[in-house]
Design a protein around this motif. Structure first.
Motif, PDB file in Angstrom:
ATOM      1  N   GLN A   1      20.740 -37.346 -17.344  1.00 34.73           N
ATOM      2  CA  GLN A   1      21.205 -38.434 -16.474  1.00 34.73           C
ATOM      3  C   GLN A   1      21.236 -37.976 -15.022  1.00 34.73           C
ATOM      4  O   GLN A   1      20.815 -38.717 -14.120  1.00 34.73           O
ATOM      5  N   THR A   2      21.734 -36.785 -14.809  1.00 34.54           N
ATOM      6  CA  THR A   2      21.810 -36.257 -13.445  1.00 34.54           C
ATOM      7  C   THR A   2      20.409 -36.095 -12.876  1.00 34.54           C
ATOM      8  O   THR A   2      20.150 -36.432 -11.713  1.00 34.54           O
ATOM      9  N   SER A   3      19.510 -35.585 -13.714  1.00 36.09           N
ATOM     10  CA  SER A   3      18.118 -35.427 -13.278  1.00 36.09           C
ATOM     11  C   SER A   3      17.508 -36.785 -12.940  1.00 36.09           C
ATOM     12  O   SER A   3      16.820 -36.935 -11.915  1.00 36.09           O
ATOM     13  N   GLN A   4      17.763 -37.785 -13.787  1.00 36.46           N
ATOM     14  CA  GLN A   4      17.243 -39.127 -13.520  1.00 36.46           C
ATOM     15  C   GLN A   4      17.840 -39.681 -12.235  1.00 36.46           C
ATOM     16  O   GLN A   4      17.130 -40.279 -11.414  1.00 36.46           O
ATOM     17  N   GLN A   5      19.124 -39.507 -12.048  1.00 35.53           N
ATOM     18  CA  GLN A   5      19.774 -39.995 -10.840  1.00 35.53           C
ATOM     19  C   GLN A   5      19.210 -39.302  -9.600  1.00 35.53           C
ATOM     20  O   GLN A   5      18.989 -39.935  -8.562  1.00 35.53           O
ATOM     21  N   LEU A   6      18.997 -37.976  -9.747  1.00 35.03           N
ATOM     22  CA  LEU A   6      18.418 -37.242  -8.612  1.00 35.03           C
ATOM     23  C   LEU A   6      17.002 -37.740  -8.320  1.00 35.03           C
ATOM     24  O   LEU A   6      16.617 -37.880  -7.150  1.00 35.03           O
ATOM     25  N   ASN A   7      16.251 -37.996  -9.390  1.00 40.01           N
ATOM     26  CA  ASN A   7      14.895 -38.536  -9.189  1.00 40.01           C
ATOM     27  C   ASN A   7      14.949 -39.894  -8.510  1.00 40.01           C
ATOM     28  O   ASN A   7      14.162 -40.176  -7.589  1.00 40.01           O
ATOM     29  N   ILE A   8      15.845 -40.734  -8.946  1.00 46.00           N
ATOM     30  CA  ILE A   8      16.003 -42.066  -8.341  1.00 46.00           C
ATOM     31  C   ILE A   8      16.403 -41.922  -6.885  1.00 46.00           C
ATOM     32  O   ILE A   8      15.853 -42.578  -5.991  1.00 46.00           O
ATOM     33  N   GLN A   9      17.379 -41.051  -6.625  1.00 45.07           N
ATOM     34  CA  GLN A   9      17.829 -40.850  -5.245  1.00 45.07           C
ATOM     35  C   GLN A   9      16.700 -40.255  -4.398  1.00 45.07           C
ATOM     36  O   GLN A   9      16.552 -40.609  -3.224  1.00 45.07           O
ATOM     37  N   GLN A  10      15.924 -39.360  -5.012  1.00 43.85           N
ATOM     38  CA  GLN A  10      14.802 -38.775  -4.292  1.00 43.85           C
ATOM     39  C   GLN A  10      13.786 -39.850  -3.920  1.00 43.85           C
ATOM     40  O   GLN A  10      13.279 -39.894  -2.799  1.00 43.85           O
TER      41      GLN A  10
ATOM     42  N   LYS B   1      14.376 -43.057  -3.620  1.00 38.42           N
ATOM     43  CA  LYS B   1      14.982 -43.905  -2.584  1.00 38.42           C
ATOM     44  C   LYS B   1      14.900 -43.215  -1.233  1.00 38.42           C
ATOM     45  O   LYS B   1      14.589 -43.842  -0.219  1.00 38.42           O
TER      46      LYS B   1
END
Length: 158
Positions: A120-129, A131
Motif C-alpha cells: 500500500q505504501t509503495s502504491q501510495q508513493l507511486n501515486i504521489q510520484q 502526481k
C-alpha cells in the motif's frame, strides 16, 4: 564326766540331719511357703509378664501391619506422582507446541500485514510520484511557456 555326756548328748540330738518331727514340719513349711509364694507372687508376676508380652507382641504386629500399609500407600503415591509428572510433561509439551504454533501464526499474520502495508505504501508513493510528476510537468510546461513568452517578447522588441 557329766559335762562330757551332756555335750555328746547335745550333738547327737541337734545334728545336721535330725530325723525327728522337725524335718517333716520344715518340709511342710517349705511347701506351704512355695504355695503361698506361687499364689501371691509368682502367678501375678507371671500374669503381668504374659500380658506385657502379649501387649508387646500385639503392638509389634500392629506396627508391622501399619508399616506394610504405609509402604503400600507410599508405593501408590509414588505411582500416582509418576503418572502426574508424565501428564504434566505431556501438558507442558502440548502447551509449548500450541504456543509455538500460535506464535508462528501471529508472525505469519504480522508478515502478511507488513507486506500489505509495504505494498500500500509503495502504491501510495507511486501515486504521489505520478502526481508530483504531473504537477512538475504542468509547472515545467507553464515555466517553459513563460520563458518562451519572455524570450519571444524580447525578440519581438528587437
Amino acid at each position: 564326766m557329766s559335762l562330757d555326756l551332756q555335750s555328746s548328748h547335745l550333738t547327737a540330738e541337734g545334728g545336721l540331719f535330725d530325723f525327728n518331727a522337725t524335718l517333716p514340719l520344715m518340709a511342710i513349711q517349705l511347701l506351704v511357703l512355695m504355695v503361698i509364694l506361687n499364689v501371691l507372687f509368682y502367678k501375678p508376676i507371671a500374669k503381668i509378664l504374659n500380658e506385657r508380652d502379649e501387649y508387646v507382641r500385639s503392638s509389634l504386629n500392629l506396627a508391622s501391619e501399619k508399616l506394610t500399609k504405609s509402604d503400600e500407600l507410599t508405593q501408590l503415591y509414588e505411582n500416582n506422582l509418576k503418572g502426574a509428572r508424565k501428564e504434566a510433561q505431556s501438558l507442558i509439551s502440548i502447551s509449548k507446541k500450541e504456543a509455538q504454533n500460535q506464535v508462528a501464526q501471529e508472525i505469519q499474520e504480522a508478515q502478511m500485514k507488513i507486506s500489505e502495508m509495504v505494498m500500500q505504501t509503495s502504491q501510495q508513493l507511486n501515486i504521489q510520484q505520478e502526481k508530483a510528476l504531473q504537477q512538475l510537468e504542468t509547472q515545467v510546461d507553464s515555466l517553459s511557456e513563460q520563458i518562451k513568452i519572455k524570450l519571444l517578447g524580447k525578440h519581438s522588441k528587437l
